[in-house]
Design an enzyme around this catalytic site. Structure first.
Site, PDB file in Angstrom:
ATOM      1  N   GLU A 150     -10.081   3.938  -3.434  1.00 33.53           N
ATOM      2  CA  GLU A 150      -8.912   3.055  -3.440  1.00 33.53           C
ATOM      3  C   GLU A 150      -8.943   2.085  -4.623  1.00 33.53           C
ATOM      4  O   GLU A 150      -8.938   0.863  -4.465  1.00 33.53           O
ATOM      5  CB  GLU A 150      -8.810   2.296  -2.116  1.00 33.53           C
ATOM      6  CG  GLU A 150      -8.549   3.203  -0.930  1.00 33.53           C
ATOM      7  CD  GLU A 150      -8.364   2.450   0.382  1.00 33.53           C
ATOM      8  OE1 GLU A 150      -7.774   3.020   1.305  1.00 33.53           O
ATOM      9  OE2 GLU A 150      -8.817   1.282   0.484  1.00 33.53           O
ATOM     10  N   GLU A 308      -7.309   9.640   3.976  1.00 40.14           N
ATOM     11  CA  GLU A 308      -7.516   8.697   5.079  1.00 40.14           C
ATOM     12  C   GLU A 308      -6.203   8.400   5.779  1.00 40.14           C
ATOM     13  O   GLU A 308      -5.169   8.209   5.151  1.00 40.14           O
ATOM     14  CB  GLU A 308      -8.069   7.361   4.568  1.00 40.14           C
ATOM     15  CG  GLU A 308      -9.455   7.368   3.977  1.00 40.14           C
ATOM     16  CD  GLU A 308      -9.868   5.963   3.540  1.00 40.14           C
ATOM     17  OE1 GLU A 308      -9.344   4.967   4.111  1.00 40.14           O
ATOM     18  OE2 GLU A 308     -10.696   5.844   2.636  1.00 40.14           O
TER      19      GLU A 308
END
Length: 692
Positions: A150, A308
């Site tokens: 991320e 995710e």
């Protein structure tokens, strides 16, 4: 080394065995097999264990994990572990810790506490990558590399002196010299002209409104600085572990707007994304679909990886509601319908310590004898049953332009109104297409639009000449193109295009705006549909946030006008025929029913109907297709169920639907129907039809 599987749908997620006693590994593997887990992302936050002291590496624990997962036929997405440096890094390299806009240097103690421009971080991180690649390049479990995690989530902007020097180098590479920079930044305003490169600094906290183009370039630079870290790790992996694909997980969604993913996507071997539902959103199922559709666009229509999402509650919202039963399956299949061939979660086993201990997992704190774990095993069964879908592509005849530079400049300071936010307008038009049953693909402003019948470009504030020409070409070739207020206003230097708004799109739209007329909080303006209007549903519709003193030029049809407010009497919605298509302009923030009316007319003019006509509101239908067949995904978000006229076999339930016996979709239910005899028709499917 093994190849990342592309012949089936994968289930799994982040696996962090380092959080548990070593003997837990055997139980984890057994439960993974019970649930149908087929992939695991390993080692994302394990740098401190892999390198407990500078230059001393401990990998025996990771050897055991990878060996055991391989024995269980679980493929591994192996992380480089560079997302968060260990505490010793902060001690040895305090200058590598991020600095805020106000000059505060942050401390370690959470994650991503490193400056993207730090040479010390680059050196130390690549040392770790080299050790991992040397050791695991040929490991039979490793099928993909996972760089960082991320990017930009917490350390997007660092204002330290190292970043300042990197920024100056980046600017000189972009503009060539200070004359080019001064011209682009408009530095004659407020006596900001630069004569020494060393005087250029990041847009730190200052006395008044900072230079808008400096802010824009800073946003571009920050995205590129993080990208440079990703590319450095990726290139080393390509060198030492050839043939193994490399990815990093994007965050395409409502909560993150910091990276220009159109620049990032070409640097991925496989595009992957993280997505979490926002409890505060009025229509989270539409926002989820938009994230997936944009991710598919970033992937060029090819299948992508959902790295995710969550089985239930997350831990970072003010209130973190659980997911009702059935929602996890619908969420997962909504992503699959829109191109995800891998369904991942954070994380496998819910943590008992740390900042995310209340974040749900595939294996919850309460164990396997739970409704949630039974849902996980059911998802595993469904994905196995639907495995034949893998490799097919999602059909789409509608494109929506998603532009990060327009977002950054629209939401900047000193605009006509702070009530207008780019993503609000983008979401309004996407949600209308979602309600209309049309599948949408996210595209860039300069992307290939040739396969789409409808192109939506809400509030495309900043656009290059090439981007404007591409939209004009799409309309000329037969597409219905929709632009809304504040579009085409500035060029890539964030300079206003003179001659009247909407600047770059005046000729395409056949309108000229003299002045913006933003509305005050709570103020509304009423619209009147003109005689013979193509959109009668606009009569007495209301607009908020924005209006304009607008003139329709010769050859432009006025669809609706403002009845009252600061632009009373001026056109509010226009349409202009151009070539084989048309260009529409909407000069206010329409209420949802009015957006539906305009988009309905646009879709009708383009000959684009819903994927399945006649479905009740709240039932989502998306089709994936390959050269060998097509699959219709049906997802009931309404909780009311539906009867669907489709012919084929539901891979989820095994039910067979015929002309005389339609499919019955249970309330809140899902179906994936292998169809018999379908033909989507249309000008094309945006390159997503599986023909490539």
């Amino acid at each position: 080394m093994r190849e990342w599987p592309t012949d089936r749908l994968l289930l799994g997620g982040d696996y962090n065995p380092e959080q548990w006693p070593e003997e837990t590994l055997e139980d984890d593997v057994a439960r993974m097999q019970e649930a149908g887990v087929t992939f695991a992302t390993v080692g994302v936050f394990s740098w401190a264990l892999l390198e407990p002291e500078p230059g001393r590496y401990e990998t025996a624990w990771l050897d055991r994990v990878l060996d055991r997962l391989h024995e269980a036929d679980v493929v591994v997405d192996l992380a480089t572990a560079t997302a968060s440096a260990p505490p010793w890094f902060a001690r040895l390299h305090p200058d590598a810790l991020p600095v805020t806009r106000d000059g505060l240097r942050l401390s370690h103690g959470s994650r991503q506490t490193w400056c993207p421009s730090s040479p010390d971080f680059r050196r130390r991180s690549l040392d770790l990558v080299r050790v991992l690649a040397d050791r695991y390049a040929g490991h039979p479990a490793v099928a993909m590399w996972h760089v960082g995690n991320e990017f930009g989530c917490h350390n997007l902007m660092c204002f330290c002196d190292t970043s300042a020097e990197h920024f100056r180098s980046w600017l000189l590479a972009r503009y060539g010299d200070l004359d080019g920079l001064n011209a682009a930044w408009g530095t004659t305003f407020w006596s900001q002209r630069y004569t020494e490169v060393g005087d250029v600094v990041p847009p730190r906290t200052t006395t008044a409104i900072p230079n808008p183009t400096a802010e824009l370039d800073w946003r571009r630079f920050c995205s590129d600085a993080s990208l440079a870290q990703h590319v450095a790790e990726r290139d080393l992996l390509h060198e030492l572990s050839p043939g193994v694909p490399v990815t990093t997980n994007f965050m395409v969604g409502f909560s993150f707007e910091g990276l220009d993913y159109w620049r990032w996507a070409p640097e991925q071997d496989v595009v992957s994304n993280d997505h979490y539902r926002g409890a505060h959103l009025p229509h989270p199922e539409a926002e989820l679909a938009m994230s997936a559709d944009i991710t598919r666009g970033l992937s060029g229509g090819a299948p992508w990886v959902l790295m995710e999402h969550s089985t239930s509650a997350v831990n970072w919202q003010p209130v973190n509601p659980l997911k009702p039963q059935g929602q996890m399956l619908r969420d997962s299949l909504s992503h699959v319908a829109r191109g995800a061939d891998t369904v991942g979660f954070f994380q496998w086993r819910a943590s008992v310590a740390g900042a995310e201990k209340y974040h749900s997992g595939l294996l919850p704190h309460a164990g396997t004898d739970t409704r949630r774990f039974r849902e996980v095993t059911e998802l595993g069964r469904v994905l196995r049953a639907c495995g034949e879908v893998a490799g097919s592509r999602t059909e789409s005849r509608v494109a929506v332009v998603v532009d990060y530079e327009s977002l950054w400049t629209t939401d900047a300071a000193s605009t006509p109104t702070q009530l207008h936010r780019y993503t609000d307008e983008l979401r309004a038009w996407y949600e209308a297409a979602f309600r209309a049953g049309a599948t949408v693909t996210g595209v860039s402003a300069e992307g290939d639009l040739s396969g789409y019948d409808v192109v939506l470009a809400p509030s495309l504030h900043l656009v290059s000449d090439a981007g404007a020409a591409g939209l004009a070409a799409a309309a000329g070739a037969g597409a219905q193109v929709v632009l809304t207020y504040f579009s085409g206003t500035v060029d890539p230097d964030d300079h206003v295009r003179p001659g009247g708004y909407p600047g770059a799109f005046r000729d395409l739209l056949g309108v000229r705006v003299e002045e913006f007329a933003p509305l005050l909080p709570g103020q509304r303006t009423t619209l009147r549909a003109e005689d013979g209007s193509a959109v009668p549903g606009l009569d007495r519709a209301t607009g908020t946030v924005w209006s304009e003193w607008l003139q329709a030029l010769d050859g432009t049809d006025v669809v609706a006008s403002f009845v009252d407010g600061p632009a009373a009497g001026d056109p509010a919605v226009t349409r202009r025929t151009t070539g084989a298509g048309a260009a529409w302009y909407v000069a206010t923030r329409l209420e949802p029913d009015a957006v539906d009316a305009v988009l309905g007319a646009v879709l009708g003019a383009a000959g684009v109907g819903p994927v399945v006509p006649g479905l009740p509101a709240g039932v989502d239908a998306v089709r994936r297709r390959s050269s060998t067949g097509s699959w219709l995904f049906l997802l009931d978000h309404s909780g009311a169920g539906a009867t669907v006229p489709v012919v084929g076999t539901d891979l989820v339930s095994g039910a067979v639907a015929t002309t005389g016996q339609p499919l019955v979709l249970a309330p809140g239910g899902v179906a994936v129907v292998r169809e018999t005899g379908t033909d989507s028709g249309g000008r094309g499917s945006g390159g997503d039809d599986g023909s490539a």
